[in-house]
Design a protein around this motif. Structure first.
Motif, mmCIF file in Angstrom:
data_model
loop_
_atom_site.group_PDB
_atom_site.id
_atom_site.type_symbol
_atom_site.label_atom_id
_atom_site.label_comp_id
_atom_site.label_asym_id
_atom_site.label_seq_id
_atom_site.Cartn_x
_atom_site.Cartn_y
_atom_site.Cartn_z
ATOM 1 N N TRP A 110 76.607 23.818 -28.774
ATOM 2 C CA TRP A 110 77.031 23.257 -30.054
ATOM 3 C C TRP A 110 76.029 22.263 -30.624
ATOM 4 C CZ3 TRP A 110 77.798 18.074 -30.759
ATOM 5 C CH2 TRP A 110 77.976 17.294 -29.624
ATOM 6 N N ARG A 111 75.242 21.613 -29.782
ATOM 7 C CA ARG A 111 74.247 20.658 -30.288
ATOM 8 C C ARG A 111 73.121 21.353 -31.051
ATOM 9 N NH1 ARG A 111 75.327 15.674 -28.002
ATOM 10 N NH2 ARG A 111 76.279 15.701 -25.963
ATOM 11 N N ASP A 112 72.967 22.655 -30.832
ATOM 12 C CA ASP A 112 71.936 23.413 -31.526
ATOM 13 C C ASP A 112 72.419 24.041 -32.825
ATOM 14 O OD1 ASP A 112 69.933 22.843 -29.713
ATOM 15 O OD2 ASP A 112 70.354 24.590 -28.464
ATOM 16 N N ILE A 113 73.669 23.812 -33.186
ATOM 17 C CA ILE A 113 74.184 24.341 -34.444
ATOM 18 C C ILE A 113 73.674 23.467 -35.582
ATOM 19 C CG2 ILE A 113 76.256 24.769 -35.810
ATOM 20 C CD1 ILE A 113 77.701 25.440 -33.193
ATOM 21 N N VAL A 114 73.137 24.106 -36.588
ATOM 22 C CA VAL A 114 72.616 23.416 -37.763
ATOM 23 C C VAL A 114 73.651 23.557 -38.871
ATOM 24 C CG1 VAL A 114 70.767 23.341 -39.463
ATOM 25 C CG2 VAL A 114 70.256 23.969 -37.095
ATOM 26 N N ALA B 81 62.404 30.112 -35.124
ATOM 27 C CA ALA B 81 61.750 31.419 -35.158
ATOM 28 C C ALA B 81 61.197 31.711 -36.549
ATOM 29 C CB ALA B 81 62.723 32.508 -34.734
ATOM 30 N N LEU B 82 61.966 31.388 -37.570
ATOM 31 C CA LEU B 82 61.533 31.628 -38.938
ATOM 32 C C LEU B 82 60.341 30.756 -39.310
ATOM 33 C CD1 LEU B 82 62.016 32.932 -41.725
ATOM 34 C CD2 LEU B 82 63.509 30.993 -42.232
ATOM 35 N N LEU B 83 60.385 29.485 -38.932
ATOM 36 C CA LEU B 83 59.340 28.546 -39.326
ATOM 37 C C LEU B 83 58.193 28.456 -38.328
ATOM 38 C CD1 LEU B 83 61.667 25.665 -40.531
ATOM 39 C CD2 LEU B 83 60.530 27.390 -41.926
ATOM 40 N N ASN B 84 58.372 29.077 -37.167
ATOM 41 C CA ASN B 84 57.372 29.026 -36.105
ATOM 42 C C ASN B 84 57.056 27.574 -35.729
ATOM 43 O OD1 ASN B 84 55.768 30.183 -34.186
ATOM 44 N ND2 ASN B 84 53.981 30.345 -35.529
ATOM 45 N N ALA B 85 58.103 26.762 -35.627
ATOM 46 C CA ALA B 85 57.952 25.354 -35.265
ATOM 47 C C ALA B 85 59.185 24.916 -34.478
ATOM 48 C CB ALA B 85 57.824 24.496 -36.523
ATOM 49 N N THR B 86 59.007 23.965 -33.605
ATOM 50 C CA THR B 86 60.112 23.439 -32.816
ATOM 51 C C THR B 86 60.626 22.164 -33.470
ATOM 52 O OG1 THR B 86 59.133 24.324 -30.811
ATOM 53 C CG2 THR B 86 60.809 22.627 -30.541
ATOM 54 N N ARG B 87 61.925 22.092 -33.641
ATOM 55 C CA ARG B 87 62.549 20.914 -34.227
ATOM 56 C C ARG B 87 63.227 20.103 -33.132
ATOM 57 N NH1 ARG B 87 65.639 22.912 -39.682
ATOM 58 N NH2 ARG B 87 63.790 23.418 -40.851
ATOM 59 N N ASP B 88 63.446 18.827 -33.418
ATOM 60 C CA ASP B 88 64.195 17.986 -32.488
ATOM 61 C C ASP B 88 65.644 18.445 -32.443
ATOM 62 O OD1 ASP B 88 61.986 16.406 -31.996
ATOM 63 O OD2 ASP B 88 62.465 14.998 -33.611
ATOM 64 N N GLU B 89 66.306 18.161 -31.294
ATOM 65 C CA GLU B 89 67.718 18.477 -31.175
ATOM 66 C C GLU B 89 68.483 17.694 -32.224
ATOM 67 O OE1 GLU B 89 70.727 17.074 -27.963
ATOM 68 O OE2 GLU B 89 69.727 18.875 -27.211
ATOM 69 N N PRO B 90 69.329 18.370 -33.000
ATOM 70 C CA PRO B 90 70.051 17.663 -34.057
ATOM 71 C C PRO B 90 71.024 16.621 -33.496
ATOM 72 C CG PRO B 90 70.275 20.053 -34.294
ATOM 73 C CD PRO B 90 69.621 19.794 -32.984
ATOM 74 N N ASP B 91 71.140 15.504 -34.184
ATOM 75 C CA ASP B 91 72.128 14.485 -33.849
ATOM 76 C C ASP B 91 73.342 14.775 -34.729
ATOM 77 O OD1 ASP B 91 73.663 12.295 -33.305
ATOM 78 O OD2 ASP B 91 72.287 10.830 -34.163
ATOM 79 N N GLN B 92 74.434 15.169 -34.104
ATOM 80 C CA GLN B 92 75.614 15.601 -34.846
ATOM 81 C C GLN B 92 76.502 14.430 -35.286
ATOM 82 O OE1 GLN B 92 75.660 18.512 -35.880
ATOM 83 N NE2 GLN B 92 74.554 19.779 -34.443
ATOM 84 N N THR B 93 76.144 13.209 -34.923
ATOM 85 C CA THR B 93 76.960 12.041 -35.254
ATOM 86 C C THR B 93 77.155 11.903 -36.759
ATOM 87 O OG1 THR B 93 76.051 10.951 -33.313
ATOM 88 C CG2 THR B 93 77.205 9.559 -34.885
#
Length: 143
Positions: free
Chosen positions: A40-44, A89-101
């Motif tokens: 769930w932490r990877d849900i955008v 995958a689309l952007l070919n870049a790694t993002r930080d884990e989203p903060d869902q707070t």
């Protein structure tokens, strides 16, 4: 490559024709049937669940008259959400884990607004109650 959201079947029965959609905070996935393996932490963004006509009537009755949430009966496999890896995958870049707070805070603020609005439509009230109960079950409380 298409990466947008697609319409999903009813999260309770799988019926393709749906009449109502509710948006939930990402962590609500953990309260759904088959939601355990989803990170769930990877849900955008939000998680959307859809209901067919007959199930929407049942959900409205459960929430409005019995004070019960339908989330434990909703199948997470039918929910609509975007995962962080899809964007990577689309952007070919790694993002930080989203903060869902912040997302959860925004959902709580919206529930407060809807539940205090005497003119709020039934769908909005049902959604607000389900979101509020889900966040309370998960230990998230208003400040």
């Amino acid at each position: 490559m298409y990466t947008g959201k697609t319409e999903r079947p009813c999260c309770l029965c799988g019926e393709r024709e749906t009449v109502a959609r509710l948006d939930l905070p990402p962590r609500a996935v953990t309260l759904m049937r088959n939601g355990d393996p989803i990170a769930w932490r990877d849900i955008v963004g939000e998680v959307s669940v859809h209901f067919c006509s007959s199930d929407w009537e049942t959900v409205t009755d459960l929430v409005s008259n019995l004070g019960m949430s339908p989330l434990s009966r909703c199948n997470a496999a039918y929910a609509s959400f975007d995962l962080r890896e899809d964007f990577e995958a689309l952007l070919n870049a790694t993002r930080d884990e989203p903060d869902q707070t912040e997302t959860e805070r925004r959902f709580l603020e919206e529930t407060d607004r809807v539940l205090t609005d005497a003119d709020a439509e039934t769908r909005a009230v049902v959604e607000a109650k389900i979101v509020r109960w889900a966040l309370e079950d998960l230990g998230v409380t208003p400040d």
